[in-house]
Design an enzyme around this catalytic site. Structure first.
Site, PDB file in Angstrom:
ATOM      1  CG  HIS A  53       2.068   4.222   2.626  1.00 30.29           C
ATOM      2  ND1 HIS A  53       2.512   4.874   1.611  1.00 30.29           N
ATOM      3  CD2 HIS A  53       1.050   4.896   3.287  1.00 30.29           C
ATOM      4  CE1 HIS A  53       2.049   6.291   1.638  1.00 30.29           C
ATOM      5  NE2 HIS A  53       0.985   6.288   2.431  1.00 30.29           N
TER       6      HIS A  53
HETATM    7  C1  BDR Z   1       4.121   5.700   6.360  1.00 30.56           C
HETATM    8  O1  BDR Z   1       3.718   6.478   7.348  1.00 30.56           O
HETATM    9  C2  BDR Z   1       2.646   5.680   8.173  1.00 30.56           C
HETATM   10  O2  BDR Z   1       1.627   6.596   8.524  1.00 30.56           O
HETATM   11  C3  BDR Z   1       2.064   4.598   7.226  1.00 30.56           C
HETATM   12  O3  BDR Z   1       1.860   3.645   8.475  1.00 30.56           O
HETATM   13  C4  BDR Z   1       3.525   4.058   6.597  1.00 30.56           C
HETATM   14  O4  BDR Z   1       4.025   3.299   7.234  1.00 30.56           O
HETATM   15  C5  BDR Z   1       3.923   6.264   5.029  1.00 30.56           C
HETATM   16  O5  BDR Z   1       4.427   7.416   4.893  1.00 30.56           O
END
Ligand code: BDR
Ligand code: CA
Length: 309
Positions: free
Chosen positions: A239
């Site tokens: 992500h």
């Molecule tokens: C986001 O949530 C976190 O767990 C990850 O680091 C990312 O920023 C994804 O939904």
């Protein structure tokens, strides 16, 4: 043109760790400062993890300041189910070799913007608490921010509730402040970050990279295991590195400009990023929303950055 100046706001977190490394290894970016926020784990852990990751790759000259320990107006929700007890479980890495900055995250962002001749891109990849607090405290410095490239939200499905993505769900009030700030925003939501799934082939490619590749692959193997248990697939999305790529190589992300409003109240939809794809609200657009990622280009850029560390 020289490297683009950036500030990363993180809650490491496996994909945050990779985003930090990517930013440090990219000659196209000048990482001026790192700020930490509570999110994937409580603040003390996310700060420790940011310092440990930067120490591991020898980037101890970048100031790291701790920020908000909880959302603007709610209790903190963390994600140990995905990132483990430490917030960064998996391969053991050494303790940090440097200390956090004495300033708060808001102060460090302010000082960094003041000290930069060029406007700076803010890359928040955790809950938006620090950014909202900064905007409230220093509205006069908004002009020094070239763009906010955030990881958060979704045009479609959520990952924390059916409607909401984690970062926005944790602090929807902060997210609303940011989306209503008038700053140029690139939103890398789940629609595009799920196109950056680190499947076994990509993890093996990282493993064979040399230097930090093995540790990164180890982190992503852990992340793959929790994704498999939580969501039934084992290609965990990178992500947060997508939000870095969106500044480094904007052409990798196809975006559409639209209105994004954040639901703060809904019983079922709190934290939803309501994306006006069809322009039915008549409200002015406020975000460039990622709709498609050049997956091969993204992974090539990631490998290229990590190889340089
Ligand atoms: C986001 O949530 C976190 O767990 C990850 O680091 C990312 O920023 C994804 O939904
Ligand atoms: Ca994150």
């Amino acid at each position: 043109m020289g490297p683009k100046p950036v500030i990363l706001d993180v809650d490491p977190g496996h994909d945050d760790a990779v985003a930090l490394m990517m930013a440090c290894g990219s000659p196209g970016l000048d990482l001026l400062a790192v700020t930490t926020v509570a999110g994937n784990a409580p603040l003390a852990k996310t700060t420790r993890n940011a310092l440990r990751v930067l120490s591991l790759i020898g980037h101890t000259g970048v100031p790291v300041a701790a920020g908000a320990s909880k959302p603007l107006g709610r209790a903190l929700r963390t994600a140990e189910d995905i990132h483990g007890e430490s917030g960064l479980d998996g391969p053991e890495i050494p303790e940090a070799s440097f200390e956090p900055d004495e300033r708060s995250a808001v102060e460090l962002i302010a000082d960094t913007l003041r000290g930069s001749v060029e406007p700076v891109a803010l890359i928040p990849v955790g809950p938006l608490t620090n950014v909202a607090a900064f905007l409230k405290a220093h509205p006069d410095l908004k002009g020094k921010i070239s763009r906010v490239s955030l990881m958060g939200g979704s045009m479609g499905l959520g990952n924390t509730t059916p409607a909401a993505e984690f970062n926005i769900y944790v602090d929807p009030e902060a997210a609303r402040e940011v989306f209503e700030s008038g700053l140029p925003i690139t939103m890398s939501g789940l629609d595009v970050t799920h196109q950056a799934g680190a499947d076994k082939a990509q993890r093996d490619r990282l493993r064979n990279l040399g230097n930090v590749g093995e540790v990164v692959a180890g982190f992503l193997d852990f992340f793959a295991g929790t994704y498999e248990r939580a969501f039934g697939f084992d290609a965990p999305p990178l992500h947060d590195p997508v939000a870095v790529a969106a500044i480094l190589e904007p052409a990798l992300l196809r975006t559409r400009t639209m209105r994004v409003d954040v639901e703060c109240k809904g019983d079922l939809t709190r934290g939803e990023t309501v994306c006006d794809v069809r322009g039915v609200t008549g409200k002015p657009p406020n975000a460039d929303v990622g709709v498609e990622l050049d997956r091969e280009g993204f992974f090539d850029l990631l490998h290229d950055s990590l190889r340089r560390l």
